[in-house]
Design a protein around this motif. Structure first.
Motif, mmCIF file in Angstrom:
data_model
loop_
_atom_site.group_PDB
_atom_site.id
_atom_site.type_symbol
_atom_site.label_atom_id
_atom_site.label_comp_id
_atom_site.label_asym_id
_atom_site.label_seq_id
_atom_site.Cartn_x
_atom_site.Cartn_y
_atom_site.Cartn_z
ATOM 1 N N SER A 430 0.852 -1.198 0.000
ATOM 2 C CA SER A 430 0.000 0.000 0.000
ATOM 3 C C SER A 430 0.879 1.236 0.000
ATOM 4 C CB SER A 430 -0.908 -0.003 1.243
ATOM 5 O OG SER A 430 -1.724 -1.161 1.268
ATOM 6 N N ASN A 431 0.352 2.323 -0.611
ATOM 7 C CA ASN A 431 1.111 3.568 -0.696
ATOM 8 C C ASN A 431 0.436 4.652 0.115
ATOM 9 O OD1 ASN A 431 2.929 5.538 -1.399
ATOM 10 N ND2 ASN A 431 1.960 5.999 -3.367
ATOM 11 N N ASP A 432 1.104 5.112 1.180
ATOM 12 C CA ASP A 432 0.608 6.215 2.016
ATOM 13 C C ASP A 432 1.487 7.442 1.800
ATOM 14 O OD1 ASP A 432 -0.654 7.781 3.820
ATOM 15 O OD2 ASP A 432 -0.197 6.579 5.581
ATOM 16 N N ALA A 433 2.032 7.592 0.578
ATOM 17 C CA ALA A 433 2.899 8.734 0.266
ATOM 18 C C ALA A 433 2.199 9.633 -0.743
ATOM 19 C CB ALA A 433 4.222 8.247 -0.305
ATOM 20 N N PRO A 434 2.431 10.945 -0.663
ATOM 21 C CA PRO A 434 1.774 11.868 -1.587
ATOM 22 C C PRO A 434 2.415 11.879 -2.978
ATOM 23 C CG PRO A 434 3.218 13.082 -0.124
ATOM 24 C CD PRO A 434 3.262 11.660 0.334
ATOM 25 N N ARG A 459 2.926 13.779 4.745
ATOM 26 C CA ARG A 459 4.197 13.307 5.278
ATOM 27 C C ARG A 459 4.080 13.224 6.801
ATOM 28 N NH1 ARG A 459 5.166 16.573 0.999
ATOM 29 N NH2 ARG A 459 6.643 15.826 -0.579
ATOM 30 N N TYR A 460 4.788 12.273 7.365
ATOM 31 C CA TYR A 460 4.716 12.063 8.806
ATOM 32 C C TYR A 460 6.034 12.458 9.454
ATOM 33 C CZ TYR A 460 0.661 9.163 7.639
ATOM 34 O OH TYR A 460 -0.532 8.709 7.159
ATOM 35 N N TYR A 523 5.557 5.139 3.039
ATOM 36 C CA TYR A 523 5.175 6.489 3.437
ATOM 37 C C TYR A 523 6.430 7.353 3.463
ATOM 38 C CZ TYR A 523 6.870 4.974 8.009
ATOM 39 O OH TYR A 523 7.642 4.503 9.038
ATOM 40 N N VAL A 524 6.208 8.657 3.655
ATOM 41 C CA VAL A 524 7.312 9.625 3.676
ATOM 42 C C VAL A 524 7.315 10.315 5.019
ATOM 43 C CG1 VAL A 524 8.290 11.702 2.629
ATOM 44 C CG2 VAL A 524 7.179 9.981 1.212
#
Length: 554
Positions: A430-434, A459-460, A523-524
């Motif tokens: 899964s992709n949780d990056a913008p 971004r986290y 994620y980023v």
């Protein structure tokens, strides 16, 4: 009365004239010029001849010493100017002036001798004979002087010949490109001697000098330095256009065979250079085929290139297939440019070898852990030769090479050329990056998948990422599902559209075991360089496995 008296007095009587008996004086009248002295003409001829000798002897016999001194001075000046003999002879003005003095002295001496008696006891007849004999002195002197002048001219020409020889000797110690001017000057000397002074001793030596000249210029050919010999032999081949062929003789046609041999040997030695340029022998072999198409050397071009192509095709299986491939490229380029159909068609054989060579080169680079080069080589192979049966495997090796460039463990072995059988496990990413993310993987199977950017994802911070990534309820995260055989895998996550240059690729590895389903989240995070949770530049894309080695069994 003395016997010498012509007149006298005898008494005092009268004479028949009625006088007192005295004898009257003879009548007076003007004196007349008598005829020239006897032998005047002969004396004039003698004086003239003696003065023509240039020795002033006519004046000397007449006692005219001043005029004799003038003749001596004129002769002295002539000798001073003429001696030693000069190749150009006596200047015309001096010679004409001297002849004028001699003629004037002869005329003047004859005039004086005709009008005056000879002084001393000399005989005109003998003087004439002496004059005739002495005339042989200037005549003989002229002959001797002419011979001396000719010898001086010969010596001058021999000195010119020697100067030309010295130029050749100097030039022979230098590269032809540097020495060409000196060679040209020496040739001008030989040509002038042979063509402008054909009967001279120097001219008779010119043919031997020209042979030595040709030997000096063509010295690289004699030393089997064929590439260096091309330029001087080409120069020699042009000489019949500027030098009389009769003077050159057999030398006129001599350079043809050596030049053909040198063009061939030089061209073959350079075969395989990049692009078929002069480094690939194309220039030399092309010149050979155009200039000497019927020569024995020209007939060897096609077999030589064919043999070289076969050698390089065999070398593709050796230790350095990349070099062999480059040589094949050069051979094909060279063959395609040459003006001979039998040679042109050989480029197809070379091109066929290049296809095999590119693939062999890429795999060899991978084995030598030159992963960046292997990726470039095999990516180009797959793009260029799409219909080749190895294109898919080339793409797989290129993927593995890209992963291995960041994670060397991925490059321990080539990806399998065949897909393994057996059960397959599912991996959900899964992709949780913008931004978009491309995932490359290699192991028992190799491939790549692209995840779209997550709409609304942020971004986290470093502390939030592991807790919040891919956990927002109701959000539809972009996903990719991979069916993977069991085995060890290596992954490379590459940022794409929406990420900045500071978002680096990230690699990882894991072992997929039978009977499990695996999930991963990307994620980023934003991390402060001072470890403060501030919204700074993004950090690398990081995967989260949730859980690796745990999940529902199948």
């Amino acid at each position: 009365m003395e016997s010498g008296d012509r007149y006298g007095v005898a008494g005092h009587g009268t004479d028949g004239y009625g006088g007192d008996g005295a004898v009257p004086p003879p009548p007076s009248h003007a004196p007349s010029v008598g005829p020239p002295p006897p032998g005047a003409s002969l004396r004039a001829a003698a004086a003239a001849l003696l003065n023509l000798t240039g020795l002033g002897l006519g004046y000397a016999l007449l006692g005219r010493w001043g005029r004799a001194a003038v003749c001596w001075a004129a002769t002295a000046v002539l000798l001073w100017v003429a001696l030693p003999a000069d190749p150009d002879g006596v200047p015309a003005g001096v010679l004409v002036g001297y002849l004028f003095v001699l003629v004037a002295a002869a005329v003047d001496g004859g005039r004086i001798a005709r009008r005056s008696a000879a002084g001393g006891a000399w005989r005109p007849g003998m003087a004439v004979g002496l004059g005739v004999v002495l005339l042989a002195v200037p005549a003989g002197g002229a002959v001797v002087y002419g011979s001396a002048r000719d010898e001086a001219r010969e010596q001058m020409l021999l000195e010119r010949l020697e100067a030309g020889d010295q130029r050749v000797a100097t030039a022979s110690r230098q590269p032809f490109g540097t020495a060409k001017g000196e060679y040209g000057k020496a040739l001008d000397v030989y040509r002038a001697l042979g063509e402008d002074h054909p009967g001279s001793r120097a001219a008779k030596l010119v043919p031997d000098r020209l042979k030595a000249y040709y030997d000096a210029v063509s010295a690289p050919y004699a030393k089997k330095q064929h590439c260096e010999a091309v330029a001087p032999l080409t120069y020699l081949r042009t000489l019949p256009g500027s030098v009389d062929r009769k003077l050159l003789g057999e030398l006129a046609a001599w350079p043809d065979t050596p030049l053909a041999e040198s063009l061939y040997a030089c061209g073959v030695s350079r075969l395989g250079g990049a692009g078929g340029s002069s480094g690939g022998g194309g220039d030399e072999l092309g010149e050979l085929l155009r200039t000497f198409p019927e020569s024995a050397s020209a007939q060897q071009v096609a077999p030589a290139i064919d043999e070289r192509i076969k050698d390089q095709v065999a070398a593709l299986k050796g230790a350095d297939p990349c070099t062999a491939t480059q040589v094949l490229r050069g051979l094909g380029a060279t063959a395609s440019r040459l003006p001979d159909d039998s040679v042109k068609k050989l480029h197809a054989d070379a091109d066929e070898g290049v296809v095999d060579g590119v693939y062999a080169c890429g795999t060899d680079q991978f084995k030598d852990e030159k992963f960046g080069a292997a990726r470039t080589t095999l990516t180009d192979f797959a793009r260029t030769y799409k219909s080749d049966g190895r294109a898919r495997q080339a793409r797989n090796i290129a993927i593995a090479a890209e992963i291995a460039d960041d994670r060397p463990a991925a490059g321990k072995r080539l990806p399998p050329s065949k897909r393994p059988g057996g059960a397959r496990m599912e991996l959900v990413i899964s992709n949780d990056a913008p931004n978009t993310v491309e995932v490359l993987y290699t192991g028992p199977v190799t491939g790549t998948v692209t995840l779209k950017a997550c709409a609304g994802c942020e971004r986290y911070s470093a502390s939030e990422g592991p807790r919040r990534a891919c956990r927002a309820s109701g959000r539809n995260y972009p996903k990719a599902r991979l069916q993977l055989p069991a085995g060890e895998y290596h992954f490379l996550y590459k940022h794409g559209t929406g990420a900045t240059a500071r978002v680096d690729s990230y690699s990882s590895g894991t072992r997929v075991q039978p009977g499990y389903t695996y999930t991963s989240c990307t994620y980023v995070i934003e991390r402060s360089p001072f470890d403060l949770d501030l919204p700074l530049l993004p950090d690398p894309v990081q995967p989260v496995v949730s859980p690796w080695g745990a999940g529902s069994s199948r």
